[in-house]
Design an enzyme around this catalytic site. Structure first.
Site: not given
Length: 704
Positions: A195, A510, A486
């Site tokens: 991430n 995604e 996010e």
């Protein structure tokens, strides 16, 4: 005399313990008890039908630079009970009305010696408990800084948990399923790197919404509601005693909350049932939020959209316009003199193709990412002035495309990627929203990829959460809907501000294109029990070509992808794949064209976290129903009844299902479509492949 006074104080403490305050849910299945321990520490417990859900658990706060804090030495000075029962109508949702029915107990505590007051408000619904801390206006507690909130959830056993690692910056992890006692040993493997912004804090820290199942069949969900002007709560597990304790997200000063009375915390929530379907159907999180604060909501519309997005995610095209510049400066770099890289996705020609496709197939809108200057060096440089959100690249005709879209009955969805630079976004927000209104955009997808700027803040601190709320409220002033990616995971704020029409805040589709650590096949059988408890997710389903351009593979079947439009509730639904892939499987694409995005009724037909979910929903203002089933890694036969249909009416069901040889890895595009006549007496047994499922459209057959 002092000795006698000590005896009297001790007697009063004991008396308070013996006279515990009790509260029952309206249906009397849940019971909560509150009392003070001998040292004046507040504790609570919760039972369901006599089964212990939460053992006696401590409440309170550690304060910064305060030796006494708000932990103990309390006495009860007032208790109030009340009952509340209303029915309210959401602007959009899974149902057309929601009952908000609870019994309330408000306990005011006074801390001996400091003469500071804290009120703890408990609301007990038929589906669970919500409680929060309130700090009334008072002279001895005005400004204070939270070092840590001490809210405990003492478990009554080594439950099975569906969890992701605690993290101050992201929820984009695959879920692990384990006993509570196994979390520590599994944490390193669960905390996958990759991430773009992540910050762990504990080998036993996990995130909410946390779903658990006890050995005796209770389903327990821990979360929070109405997260406003406060930092996001994680849960840190004492794995020897099986006690979770709140762990707030710190700011850049390592403070976990800067408070000014009068004020209050978010609600801490515990949803409980012996039926997994009831967890999915619970509206307690919404009910613990304030009513809608937007007077005119007529502009807030559920939306189905396509967009210029998957081609960049999958590596086919790029967000950036040119490869010539090692760095760009807004207002200085002259893009009109740059050589296009030939891979830019947000071109006028390409966007027109998506507009035409949307108009032809009955969609509402087209999202376009990468339309604005700055993508050449947008990420990883702690760049403050990164985007201005108003200046298009030379190959994107902002006005012309809007005129073209509107001529076709299509709206464009704006994209505002901030690269985590919050100050920069707020600097440009009014101008950006004004531009949207000028060109007829009524929805924005915002993004917060990367570390938060100013440096030292994280995605879930109080300061950053206040920014997300500011963006929602500012957008409402301009009548703009927000789909935030996010950002902090939702906590039911969409009731108060229904222009918050979508969020990401979890692993979406995604990650299926990122190779390596892709979404597990059962990911979508867990998310409705966890992430969706707080609000809808922009999951971006509908992938038909599972072998992605960049070599990755989507862990799902086509039938599974269709079912997501029903099982993953959202008023904002994307058909995420390329137009050519939908044209290739046009018969399966018909379900995406038909399925609704707003509902009058929802029935959870069968559910088990991590294994399967089957949902039926009635489209808003119609007699049409849609059913979706998503399955985990083991093939199974689903058995459902259509008894939710109206008696005496006849329907035609179109069933989109996995073929008998379908498999998410080896044969994901194997599906069958059949039409059958059904009534409310019909029962169905339907095969679901590993990583598969089925979708059904049910249309009433009108008789003359």
């Amino acid at each position: 005399m002092k000795h006698s006074l000590s005896i009297l104080i001790a007697f009063l403490f004991v008396l308070q313990i013996l006279s515990a305050q009790k509260l029952q849910s309206p249906n009397q299945k849940l019971q909560m008890e509150f009392s003070l321990q001998s040292d004046g520490t507040p504790i609570y417990s919760l039972t369901y039908k006599g089964k212990v859900v939460i053992k006696p658990s401590k409440l309170g706060f550690h304060l910064t630079n305060d030796a006494k804090s708000l932990l103990n030495d309390f006495s009860i000075i007032e208790t109030k009970t009340s009952t509340f029962d209303e029915t309210w109508k959401p602007v959009w949702g899974e149902v057309n009305s929601i009952r908000n029915h609870y019994n309330e107990l408000a306990i005011t505590l006074n801390q001996n010696g400091s003469d500071r007051q804290m009120l703890i408000r408990f609301r007990l619904f038929d589906d669970g408990l919500g409680f929060r801390y309130e700090f009334p206006q008072q002279k001895n507690l005005v400004y204070f800084t939270i070092k840590e909130e001490r809210t405990q959830f003492a478990m009554n056993g080594d439950h099975t948990a569906y969890w992701i690692p605690g993290d101050y910056d992201t929820q984009e992890y695959n879920y692990s399923t384990s006993k509570l006692s196994e979390i520590r040993a599994l944490m390193e493997k669960a905390y996958t790197t990759g991430n773009v912004s992540q910050t762990s804090f504990s080998p036993t820290g996990v995130q909410t919404s946390l779903m658990m199942k006890s050995d005796d069949g209770l389903y327990i969900n821990l979360h929070e509601a109405a997260l406003i002007n406060y930092s996001c709560m994680h849960l840190n597990l004492d794995d020897k005693n099986l006690v979770f304790e709140s762990w707030l997200t710190p700011d850049s000063n390592n403070d976990k909350g800067n408070m000014q009375a009068p004020c209050h915390s978010p609600w801490r929530t515990i949803i409980v049932s012996e039926d997994a379907r009831a967890i999915l159907a619970s509206k307690m999180t919404l009910n613990l939020n304030e009513p809608c604060k937007i007077e005119d909501t007529s502009w807030i519309k559920p939306t189905k959209y396509v967009g210029v997005w998957w081609e960049m995610i999958s590596g086919k095209n790029s967000w950036s316009y040119t490869d010539e510049f090692p760095a760009v400066q807004l207002g200085v770099t002259d893009f009109s003199k740059a050589k296009p890289n030939g891979k830019h996705g947000a071109t006028t020609t390409n966007v027109k193709r998506y507009i035409d496709f949307a108009a032809k197939n009955g969609f509402d809108a087209v999202l376009v990412e990468g339309w604005n200057e700055g993508w050449e060096d947008w990420f990883g440089h702690a760049k403050d002035y990164v985007f201005d959100f108003v200046t298009p690249y030379p190959d994107f005709d902002l006005k012309g495309l809007n005129d073209y879209a509107h001529s076709k009955g299509i709206k464009l969805i704006m994209h505002h990627e901030t690269s985590g630079s919050i100050r920069n976004y707020e600097r440009h927000m009014d101008a950006a929203y004004k531009l949207m209104k000028e060109y007829g955009y009524d929805a924005v997808k915002s993004g917060y990829v990367g570390n938060i700027i100013p440096i030292g803040e994280t995605h879930y601190s109080q300061w950053t959460n206040n920014h997300y709320q500011y963006a929602i409220e500012k957008a409402a002033d301009y009548k703009i809907m927000v789909n935030a990616h996010e950002a902090v995971r939702p906590t039911g704020i969409c009731r108060t501000y229904p222009n918050l029409i979508g969020n990401e805040a979890a692993r979406g589709t995604e990650y299926q294109a990122f190779g390596g650590d892709r979404n597990k096949p059962n990911h979508v059988t867990i998310l409705p029990f966890t992430r969706l408890i707080g609000g809808p997710m922009d999951y971006t389903p509908g992938i038909f070509e599972m072998d992605v351009t960049n070599g990755s593979h989507v862990n799902a079947t086509i039938a599974n992808q269709l079912a997501l439009y029903v099982t993953m509730y959202s008023p904002l639904q994307m058909a995420a794949d390329f137009p050519e892939n939908y044209e290739k499987f046009s018969d399966a694409f018909q379900f995406i064209k038909d399925v609704a995005a707003d509902w009058d009724e929802s029935k959870y037909l069968e559910a088990e976290p991590g294994q399967y979910i089957t949902v039926a929903r009635k489209a808003k203002g119609t007699s049409n129903w849609f059913v979706g089933n998503v399955n985990g890694e083991t093939a199974r036969t689903s058995t459902i009844s259509f008894d939710f249909l109206d008696k005496g009416k006849k329907y035609e069901a179109t069933i989109y299902s996995d073929s008998s040889d379908a498999n998410y890895l080896t044969n994901p595009q194997a599906y069958t479509i059949r039409k059958v006549k059904i009534t409310n007496k019909t029962k169905l047994s339907q095969f679901s492949a590993p990583g598969g499922g089925y979708a059904i459209s049910i249309i009433e057959k009108k008789t003359n």
